[in-house]
Design a protein around this motif. Structure first.
Motif, short mmCIF file in Angstrom:
data_model
loop_
_atom_site.label_atom_id
_atom_site.label_comp_id
_atom_site.label_asym_id
_atom_site.label_seq_id
_atom_site.Cartn_x
_atom_site.Cartn_y
_atom_site.Cartn_z
N THR A 196 32.56 28.12 52.93
CA THR A 196 31.93 28.11 51.74
C THR A 196 31.21 26.62 51.31
OG1 THR A 196 33.54 27.52 50.12
CG2 THR A 196 33.48 29.81 50.93
N GLY A 197 30.54 26.63 50.12
CA GLY A 197 29.97 25.63 49.62
C GLY A 197 30.69 25.30 48.27
N HIS A 198 30.24 24.49 47.49
CA HIS A 198 30.66 24.17 46.06
C HIS A 198 30.67 25.37 44.89
CE1 HIS A 198 32.58 21.10 43.61
NE2 HIS A 198 31.74 21.41 42.64
N SER A 199 29.55 26.16 45.12
CA SER A 199 29.29 27.09 44.00
C SER A 199 30.37 28.16 44.07
CB SER A 199 27.92 27.57 44.18
OG SER A 199 27.53 28.66 43.23
N THR A 200 30.55 28.80 42.90
CA THR A 200 31.35 30.08 42.70
C THR A 200 30.52 31.39 42.43
OG1 THR A 200 32.12 29.74 40.28
CG2 THR A 200 33.46 28.66 42.18
N ASN A 201 29.27 31.13 42.35
CA ASN A 201 28.16 32.11 42.02
C ASN A 201 27.88 33.00 43.22
OD1 ASN A 201 25.99 33.61 41.04
ND2 ASN A 201 24.96 31.89 40.13
N THR A 202 28.27 34.28 43.17
CA THR A 202 28.52 35.30 44.10
C THR A 202 26.96 35.77 44.26
OG1 THR A 202 29.12 37.04 42.48
CG2 THR A 202 30.70 36.24 43.78
N ALA A 203 26.08 35.30 43.66
CA ALA A 203 24.98 35.79 43.92
C ALA A 203 24.09 34.79 45.11
CB ALA A 203 23.94 35.55 42.74
N PHE A 204 24.74 33.72 45.37
CA PHE A 204 24.34 32.88 46.37
C PHE A 204 25.19 33.23 47.64
CE2 PHE A 204 23.41 29.58 42.74
CZ PHE A 204 21.85 30.48 42.54
N PRO A 205 24.69 33.11 48.78
CA PRO A 205 25.30 32.93 49.96
C PRO A 205 26.55 31.90 50.02
CG PRO A 205 23.27 32.24 50.65
CD PRO A 205 23.38 32.66 49.17
N LEU A 206 27.51 32.15 50.84
CA LEU A 206 28.61 31.20 50.88
C LEU A 206 29.08 30.36 49.91
CD1 LEU A 206 26.74 28.99 53.90
CD2 LEU A 206 28.29 30.83 54.26
N SER A 207 29.26 31.18 48.75
CA SER A 207 29.80 30.79 47.35
C SER A 207 31.43 31.11 47.68
CB SER A 207 29.27 31.55 46.19
OG SER A 207 29.61 32.93 46.49
N MET A 208 32.19 30.30 46.90
CA MET A 208 33.70 30.48 46.67
C MET A 208 33.99 31.87 46.09
SD MET A 208 35.04 26.85 45.92
CE MET A 208 36.46 26.68 47.14
N ARG A 209 34.66 32.79 46.43
CA ARG A 209 34.99 33.80 45.97
C ARG A 209 36.36 33.76 45.10
NH1 ARG A 209 30.08 34.60 47.52
NH2 ARG A 209 29.36 36.70 48.17
N VAL A 210 36.24 33.48 43.75
CA VAL A 210 37.34 33.16 42.88
C VAL A 210 38.40 34.13 42.83
CG1 VAL A 210 37.94 32.34 40.52
CG2 VAL A 210 35.80 31.41 41.72
N GLU A 211 37.87 35.35 42.43
CA GLU A 211 38.79 36.58 42.46
C GLU A 211 39.80 36.46 43.44
OE1 GLU A 211 36.58 39.90 41.50
OE2 GLU A 211 35.41 39.08 39.90
N GLU A 212 39.43 36.23 44.65
CA GLU A 212 40.03 36.65 45.94
C GLU A 212 41.13 35.20 46.11
OE1 GLU A 212 37.52 37.22 49.03
OE2 GLU A 212 36.29 38.95 48.35
N LEU A 213 40.72 34.20 45.83
CA LEU A 213 41.23 32.98 46.02
C LEU A 213 42.55 32.64 45.06
CD1 LEU A 213 38.34 30.21 46.79
CD2 LEU A 213 39.66 31.62 48.44
N VAL A 214 42.28 33.12 43.92
CA VAL A 214 43.45 32.91 42.87
C VAL A 214 44.48 33.78 43.11
CG1 VAL A 214 41.66 31.92 41.03
CG2 VAL A 214 42.34 34.33 41.28
N THR A 215 44.49 34.82 44.15
CA THR A 215 45.71 35.51 44.36
C THR A 215 46.29 35.27 45.65
OG1 THR A 215 43.99 37.08 45.88
CG2 THR A 215 44.42 37.33 43.37
N GLN A 216 45.90 34.25 46.37
CA GLN A 216 46.37 33.60 47.45
C GLN A 216 47.79 32.66 47.17
OE1 GLN A 216 43.84 32.11 50.45
NE2 GLN A 216 42.26 33.75 50.04
N VAL B 202 39.82 38.73 36.31
CA VAL B 202 39.58 39.67 36.88
C VAL B 202 40.70 39.93 38.39
CG1 VAL B 202 38.17 41.28 38.59
CG2 VAL B 202 37.32 40.42 36.44
N GLY B 203 40.69 38.61 38.92
CA GLY B 203 41.40 38.39 40.14
C GLY B 203 43.01 38.60 39.71
N LEU B 204 43.30 37.81 38.97
CA LEU B 204 45.00 37.87 38.43
C LEU B 204 45.34 39.10 37.79
CD1 LEU B 204 45.49 34.24 37.48
CD2 LEU B 204 45.94 35.44 39.62
N GLY B 205 44.51 39.93 36.95
CA GLY B 205 44.68 40.97 36.37
C GLY B 205 45.27 40.82 34.87
N LYS B 206 44.88 39.45 34.28
CA LYS B 206 45.60 38.96 33.17
C LYS B 206 44.57 38.27 32.07
CE LYS B 206 49.23 37.41 34.94
NZ LYS B 206 50.47 36.67 34.94
#
Length: 318
Positions: A298-318, A132-136
């Motif tokens: 953030t913490g270690h989790s990428t699960n957006t249901a939890f607070p302070l999770s890593m937002r993978v969709e945003e990070l991979v575009t940086q 989703v983040g990279l669109g591919k």
């Protein structure tokens, strides 16, 4: 195999259910660390649902995405494409997948490897975020789960993945198992054994680059134009093992994205984007002194249901 070696073999009827149970536990663990709720919601919105029971020879019903690899220890490749049905496509043979990719006009160029439990569900969730983040489309590598993995994880490998990687790469536990119990060593190695250039010892599969997921990624990158790799947790270590074993020049221009486990930036020509959470004690513990390019709150989790999770969709575009 000699009669003396057969004394060390475990009964297959015992091994596979035990590994299946470990896989099921890993799936539960990954549901905390990966964005499984978002994946499930997205597929439901698209009219699909995930099923994890093994249907045997029966076809999966329309609207169902089979992730029976959640309990199957042999591993699989999952092509994740959020824009095109069937959205999740599974492959069991690396050589067959490579042949199919060489026959298409636009082969997969992004691959991902998870850490923690490395289940099919967690792998699909991370790859979905990346796609989703990279669109591919993204290829998720679900590593096989064998007796050597169970032994190492029993010594704390779920939460000490730096030690887990060191033991796998340096102690050659899979090699020792292949020497004394080759049939036992073969269980859970179906995916890596199907890769071109796979190694065997005493007719049992052993690793080329430290672990099964590394071997699979290494074979894929030798054959396909993969230009971006994403690893979370110990998946980043698997990526480092795979890429370090490639021929000089293959890593030129390859983008390496790590989440929650920075690695040494030593690959010739590679571009790195490494992220570590300020609250990620697990990732910091296993970084072995390597620093990220970016610190996240953030913490270690990428699960957006939890607070302070890593937002993978945003990070991979940086």
């Amino acid at each position: 195999m000699t009669d003396s070696l057969s004394d060390f073999e475990l009964a297959p009827l015992f091994i596979r259910p035990a590994l299946n149970a470990c896989r099921a536990f890993n799936t539960t663990l990954d549901s905390m660390f990966y964005d499984v709720p978002a994946l499930t919601r997205a597929l439901l919105d698209l009219g699909d649902e995930i099923v994890t029971s093994d249907p045997g020879n029966a076809p999966t019903a329309k609207g169902q995405i089979n992730l029976s690899a959640d309990t199957d220890p042999e591993g699989s490749l999952l092509v994740i494409d959020p824009t095109t049905p069937p959205y999740v496509t599974a492959w069991k043979d690396v050589t067959d997948f490579i042949a199919a990719q060489k026959a298409v006009a636009e082969p997969i160029t992004v691959a991902s490897i998870t850490g923690v439990g490395s289940s099919a569900l967690g792998s699909a969730a991370l790859a979905w975020n990346v796609a989703v983040g990279l669109g591919k489309p993204v290829l998720a590598i679900v590593p096989g789960y064998g007796v050597a993995d169970a032994m190492l994880q029993g010594m704390g490998g779920w939460f000490g993945f730096g030690v887990y990687d060191l033991l796998h790469a340096k102690s050659h536990l899979q090699d020792y198992l292949a020497l004394v119990a080759p049939k036992t060593a073969a269980v859970g190695r179906g995916l890596s054994a199907s890769a071109p250039g796979n190694r065997t010892l005493n007719d049992a599969p052993v690793f080329r680059t430290g672990c099964g997921s590394s071997d699979v990624l290494h074979a894929l990158m030798e054959a396909l134009p993969i230009e971006c790799v994403v690893g979370h947790s110990k998946g980043a270590l698997s990526i480092a093992n795979a890429l370090n074993a490639l021929a000089p020049g293959r890593t030129n221009g390859v983008k390496v994205i790590t989440l929650g486990c920075p690695i040494a930036e030593e690959l010739p020509g590679a571009r790195y984007s490494q992220f570590l959470g300020r609250l990620d004690a697990l990732g910091a513990l296993n970084a072995w002194g390597h620093l990220p390019d970016t610190w996240e709150d953030t913490g270690h989790s990428t699960n957006t249901a939890f607070p302070l999770s890593m937002r993978v969709e945003e990070l991979v575009t940086q």
